[in-house]
Design a protein around this motif. Structure first.
Motif, mmCIF file in Angstrom:
data_model
loop_
_atom_site.group_PDB
_atom_site.id
_atom_site.type_symbol
_atom_site.label_atom_id
_atom_site.label_comp_id
_atom_site.label_asym_id
_atom_site.label_seq_id
_atom_site.Cartn_x
_atom_site.Cartn_y
_atom_site.Cartn_z
ATOM 1 N N LYS A 30 -3.878 -1.769 12.645
ATOM 2 C CA LYS A 30 -3.980 -0.337 12.928
ATOM 3 C C LYS A 30 -2.732 0.143 13.643
ATOM 4 N N ARG A 31 -2.469 1.443 13.464
ATOM 5 C CA ARG A 31 -1.298 2.030 14.162
ATOM 6 C C ARG A 31 -1.575 2.084 15.664
ATOM 7 N N SER A 35 -2.783 0.380 -3.705
ATOM 8 C CA SER A 35 -3.149 -0.757 -2.852
ATOM 9 C C SER A 35 -3.302 -1.996 -3.725
ATOM 10 N N LYS A 47 2.904 0.732 3.564
ATOM 11 C CA LYS A 47 2.646 -0.538 4.235
ATOM 12 C C LYS A 47 3.080 -1.705 3.350
ATOM 13 N N THR A 86 1.981 7.041 5.095
ATOM 14 C CA THR A 86 2.171 5.628 5.432
ATOM 15 C C THR A 86 2.554 4.825 4.206
ATOM 16 N N GLU A 100 0.844 -1.201 0.000
ATOM 17 C CA GLU A 100 0.000 0.000 0.000
ATOM 18 C C GLU A 100 0.876 1.246 0.000
ATOM 19 N N TRP A 111 -5.075 -4.685 7.117
ATOM 20 C CA TRP A 111 -3.890 -4.080 7.698
ATOM 21 C C TRP A 111 -4.083 -3.823 9.188
ATOM 22 N N THR A 147 4.214 -4.438 8.211
ATOM 23 C CA THR A 147 4.909 -3.291 8.772
ATOM 24 C C THR A 147 4.320 -2.015 8.188
ATOM 25 N N ASP A 148 4.274 -0.990 8.998
ATOM 26 C CA ASP A 148 3.719 0.310 8.619
ATOM 27 C C ASP A 148 4.814 1.349 8.827
ATOM 28 N N LYS A 168 6.117 2.625 12.441
ATOM 29 C CA LYS A 168 4.990 2.955 13.296
ATOM 30 C C LYS A 168 4.431 1.712 13.978
ATOM 31 N N SER A 169 4.388 0.611 13.231
ATOM 32 C CA SER A 169 3.893 -0.633 13.821
ATOM 33 C C SER A 169 4.416 -1.817 13.023
ATOM 34 N N GLU A 170 4.509 -2.950 13.699
ATOM 35 C CA GLU A 170 4.830 -4.235 13.082
ATOM 36 C C GLU A 170 4.060 -5.308 13.830
#
Length: 386
Positions: A385-386, A15, A80, A78, A8, A383, A92-93, A127-129
């Motif tokens: 969320k953060r 996307s 992704k 972002t 994304e 996906w 991962t983001d 930001k996140s994984e």
């Protein structure tokens, strides 16, 4: 086996979610986004394998890698990337560093509504994984979770608890995983990615290392640049499938034979005998297309195949008459490992169609999509969320 790839906001890809099988062919017209999908997969591989985001720096930073379409003011930046294997899923983001007090000189970031304080405002941060164990992401299936710099793993009671190791915002949690027992699923994912191989830099120019002699030592894997070709070919012929190699060479160049000549010091050189010639040709005398065919045959008949083999435009420099032989080698390789072929060669696509998962890309309004796949069709993917 890699079952799904999700991307994304990467270059031309707004996307896309791609279902993968044993043999996959990614094709489409020039500019449809084939190279971007390939680069996204390679970037994801680098993140999982090395844990670092340095590959993005080689692309000009996160700003250059983001989808170039319009973005509403205030919408988070972002990028992704995600995948699903037969045992786990990973996502991962990546985004920009943020603060409530942006620096006044960072006008580009301010104009986009991105408050930035980093000295390197376009370097990405994680930001996140997440790693989870099923197709659908649920709290009960989450195995490893990273939000910001905080990592949580499952303890002996299967409860998510804070991990003992720390991470930096500009690196993946895979970079700092030292003890496999604390997050075995994360370790398994990293080890799996280390078994992927990308063939896109087999050199055939006049100074290519493939044209040079090399020590005749056991070489089960041809190096990425094609160096040590004589050693790798000797390995195929002595402990691999020599019959398949000679059959492929004869099909590509009727009546020809490729072999190795070894001197008393153990140095080997590649030679090719052809009908009508009084002496065999040295590798330095071969055309780029002939040498590339030999390189591909050696790599695709390797006695130690990777877990995933990705071929980026393998038809480059090859005469169309060689493509049926190449297709046969690729089909044979897919019996040993998972294969992804990125190509715009219609003859090669047709040569693989009966046995392959064909993924045809197209671009509309600046965004890459899969032909004949509607927005909510295709494999299911959500996906985190953060």
């Amino acid at each position: 086996m890699l079952e799904l790839l999700a991307i994304e906001n990467y270059r031309s890809i707004k996307s896309v979610t791609v279902a993968l099988e044993r043999l996959n062919v990614i094709t489409g017209a020039n500019g449809s986004g084939k190279s971007n999908l390939y680069r996204a997969l390679r970037l994801l591989h680098d993140i999982i394998r090395e844990g670092a985001l340095s590959s993005l720096a080689m692309e000009g930073g996160l700003r250059a890698a983001l989808h170039a379409g319009k973005r509403s003011r205030g919408t988070p930046v972002t990028l992704k990337l995600g995948l699903r294997t037969s045992t786990a899923s990973y996502a991962t983001d990546l985004g920009m560093p943020q603060s409530e007090h942006p620096r006044p000189l960072q006008n580009f970031a301010i104009d986009l509504g991105i408050p930035v304080i980093s000295d390197f405002p376009f370097d990405p941060v994680v930001k996140s994984e997440l790693v989870w164990s099923s197709e659908l992401l649920r709290p009960s299936t989450t195995l490893v979770e990273r939000r910001g710099n905080l990592v949580k793993v499952r303890d002996a009671n299967f409860k998510l608890v804070r991990a003992e190791w720390s991470v930096r915002e500009a690196e993946s949690m895979l970079a700092t995983l030292a003890d496999p027992s604390t997050a075995p699923e994360l370790y398994a994912l990293r080890e799996s990615a280390r078994g992927w191989r990308f063939l896109d830099y087999l050199r055939t120019d006049a100074a290519a290392p493939a044209r040079l002699p090399s020590p005749a030592t056991f070489t089960p894997v041809l190096p990425d640049d094609g160096s040590r070709l004589p050693a790798a070919l000797a390995t195929v012929q002595r402990v691999g499938n020599a019959r398949a190699f000679h059959a492929a060479i004869d099909a590509a160049f009727p009546g020809s034979r490729v072999g190795i000549e070894e001197d008393a010091s153990g140095m080997a050189r590649l030679v090719m005998s052809q009908p009508g010639l009084a002496r065999p040709l040295d590798a330095r005398e071969l055309s780029d297309g002939t040498l590339r065919m030999i390189l591909l045959a050696t790599a695709l008949l390797s006695p130690r195949m990777p877990e995933l083999l990705v071929l980026n435009e393998p038809e480059a420099s090859l005469h169309p008459s060689l493509l049926p032989t190449l297709a046969g080698l690729i089909r044979s390789a897919s019996e040993q490992t998972q294969v992804i072929v990125v190509t715009h060669s219609l003859p090669l696509v047709e040569g693989l169609r009966d046995d392959a998962n064909i993924i045809e890309l197209e671009k509309e309004a600046g965004s890459t999509s899969i032909r004949d796949q509607l927005q909510f069709e295709g494999p299911q993917w959500v996906w985190p969320k953060r």
